[in-house]
Design a protein around this motif. Sequence first.
Motif, PDB file in Angstrom:
ATOM      1  N   SER A 100      13.465   7.561 -11.815  1.00 43.43           N
ATOM      2  CA  SER A 100      13.697   9.006 -11.824  1.00 43.43           C
ATOM      3  C   SER A 100      13.182   9.544 -13.149  1.00 43.43           C
ATOM      4  O   SER A 100      12.448   8.860 -13.865  1.00 43.43           O
ATOM      5  CB  SER A 100      15.192   9.295 -11.636  1.00 43.43           C
ATOM      6  OG  SER A 100      15.951   8.641 -12.640  1.00 43.43           O
ATOM      7  N   SER A 101      13.568  10.755 -13.498  1.00 40.65           N
ATOM      8  CA  SER A 101      12.969  11.375 -14.681  1.00 40.65           C
ATOM      9  C   SER A 101      13.221  10.584 -15.959  1.00 40.65           C
ATOM     10  O   SER A 101      12.370  10.544 -16.848  1.00 40.65           O
ATOM     11  CB  SER A 101      13.491  12.806 -14.837  1.00 40.65           C
ATOM     12  OG  SER A 101      14.905  12.808 -14.916  1.00 40.65           O
ATOM     13  N   GLY A 154      11.400   7.024 -18.158  1.00 36.90           N
ATOM     14  CA  GLY A 154      11.269   7.518 -16.792  1.00 36.90           C
ATOM     15  C   GLY A 154       9.995   8.292 -16.556  1.00 36.90           C
ATOM     16  O   GLY A 154       9.045   8.247 -17.353  1.00 36.90           O
ATOM     17  N   LYS A 155       9.990   9.014 -15.448  1.00 36.41           N
ATOM     18  CA  LYS A 155       8.783   9.707 -15.017  1.00 36.41           C
ATOM     19  C   LYS A 155       8.396  10.846 -15.952  1.00 36.41           C
ATOM     20  O   LYS A 155       7.260  11.311 -15.918  1.00 36.41           O
ATOM     21  CB  LYS A 155       8.977  10.233 -13.594  1.00 36.41           C
ATOM     22  CG  LYS A 155       9.130   9.131 -12.549  1.00 36.41           C
ATOM     23  CD  LYS A 155       9.311   9.721 -11.157  1.00 36.41           C
ATOM     24  CE  LYS A 155       9.499   8.620 -10.122  1.00 36.41           C
ATOM     25  NZ  LYS A 155       9.691   9.182  -8.754  1.00 36.41           N
ATOM     26  N   ASP A 195      14.972  12.419  -3.003  1.00 41.85           N
ATOM     27  CA  ASP A 195      15.302  11.931  -4.339  1.00 41.85           C
ATOM     28  C   ASP A 195      15.210  13.069  -5.347  1.00 41.85           C
ATOM     29  O   ASP A 195      15.016  14.239  -4.964  1.00 41.85           O
ATOM     30  CB  ASP A 195      14.411  10.745  -4.721  1.00 41.85           C
ATOM     31  CG  ASP A 195      12.928  11.123  -4.823  1.00 41.85           C
ATOM     32  OD1 ASP A 195      12.610  12.337  -4.895  1.00 41.85           O
ATOM     33  OD2 ASP A 195      12.078  10.210  -4.838  1.00 41.85           O
ATOM     34  N   SER A 196      15.309  12.745  -6.628  1.00 41.16           N
ATOM     35  CA  SER A 196      15.335  13.795  -7.664  1.00 41.16           C
ATOM     36  C   SER A 196      14.007  14.512  -7.812  1.00 41.16           C
ATOM     37  O   SER A 196      13.925  15.544  -8.476  1.00 41.16           O
ATOM     38  CB  SER A 196      15.741  13.185  -9.012  1.00 41.16           C
ATOM     39  OG  SER A 196      14.834  12.172  -9.396  1.00 41.16           O
ATOM     40  N   PHE A 197      12.948  13.985  -7.198  1.00 37.17           N
ATOM     41  CA  PHE A 197      11.646  14.629  -7.243  1.00 37.17           C
ATOM     42  C   PHE A 197      11.267  15.250  -5.905  1.00 37.17           C
ATOM     43  O   PHE A 197      10.110  15.574  -5.664  1.00 37.17           O
ATOM     44  CB  PHE A 197      10.573  13.629  -7.711  1.00 37.17           C
ATOM     45  CG  PHE A 197      10.525  13.476  -9.201  1.00 37.17           C
ATOM     46  CD1 PHE A 197       9.425  13.898  -9.925  1.00 37.17           C
ATOM     47  CD2 PHE A 197      11.590  12.931  -9.897  1.00 37.17           C
ATOM     48  CE1 PHE A 197       9.369  13.770 -11.306  1.00 37.17           C
ATOM     49  CE2 PHE A 197      11.550  12.794 -11.280  1.00 37.17           C
ATOM     50  CZ  PHE A 197      10.437  13.219 -11.983  1.00 37.17           C
TER      51      PHE A 197
END
Length: 350
Positions: free
Chosen positions: A308-309, A286-287, A264-266
């Motif tokens: 996500s972010s 988001g995060k 994922d994006s992280f």
Amino acid sequence: MKYPVLSINLRKIRENARQLLKMCKESGISVSLVSKVLAGDRKTIGDIAGLGFSQLADSRIENLIAFSDINLPKVLLRLPMPSEAEAVVRHADISLNSEIEVIKLLDKEAAKQNKTHGIILIFDLGDLREGIFFRDDYLEEVSEILKLKNIRLLGIGTNLTCYGGIIPTYENLSELIKIKNRIEREFSIKFEIISGGNSSSLHLLPNIPPGINNLRIGEALFLGRETAYGKILPGLHQDCFELAAELIEVKTKPSYPIGIMGMDSFGRVPEIKDRGLMKRGILAIGKQDAALEDLTPLDENVLILGGSSDHLLVQLNGDFRPGDTLRFAVNYPGLLRIMTSKYVKKEYLE
């Protein structure tokens, strides 16, 4: 109203403050107001600073500067960096210390500024974060400190639970009293402050070891619970803070992604359960603003799926549409991150 927004209930925080101060006063304990979770929020701290706290304490010099006009002694909680010695002496009346070389730097800076800087010498009782290890010899260091002309050794203290999760007990805090007694006897001095830790020590009241006369309280004040066992403190509010975020999409989709799954994006491989078709919502937060595990939906028809972010994904049961707002309770790390985020607006309630 702009979203996301954190509602801060000043009345409830004041009531928590008065109740905590009363509880501690009955056991002969002064309370240092620990502000670090609020990331320098001047309005909230200014609203409660005059209620009877003994000091205003924070881990960052920048926040103490923001509170410079508040009439309480300022305490730097995090051990000073050698590179910030000048700023520590300029903006903090007291700092927590464990390194003799840093204390000597503070002494030199205090001399330059024509000041006397107060310190609390920290002892590690087993949690293994900061402090002189309690089983090591410390008298030589104390002797060196007492020779410094611009340093005033106000007392000693400890910190527990923050790293190793070690719970304050009558037994381990009694070790701090033994250290106090030995130093006072050896050097014929009398300490002003014996700081027995943070919100995790509240569970001992009123049976805390005699001689402990200060606690550094933040989480219990703002979230209404002690932090050794996470128990609610009688008479305190747990809902002083509430996060609201706005839905930007509501659609029925499969619950399990379609295709070859990678990171994922992280940089993590997602673990997602197949629950069939579901109504899914996306919130504009988001995060970057909060760790999703630190949020609890206040609507039982909402379940956090992930994010996500800049997006928070939720499962929805019921009638929801874009523009609706969902509300969440936040825990301590969640509050810390949200208060730090410039993208989350702050709203003050009376």
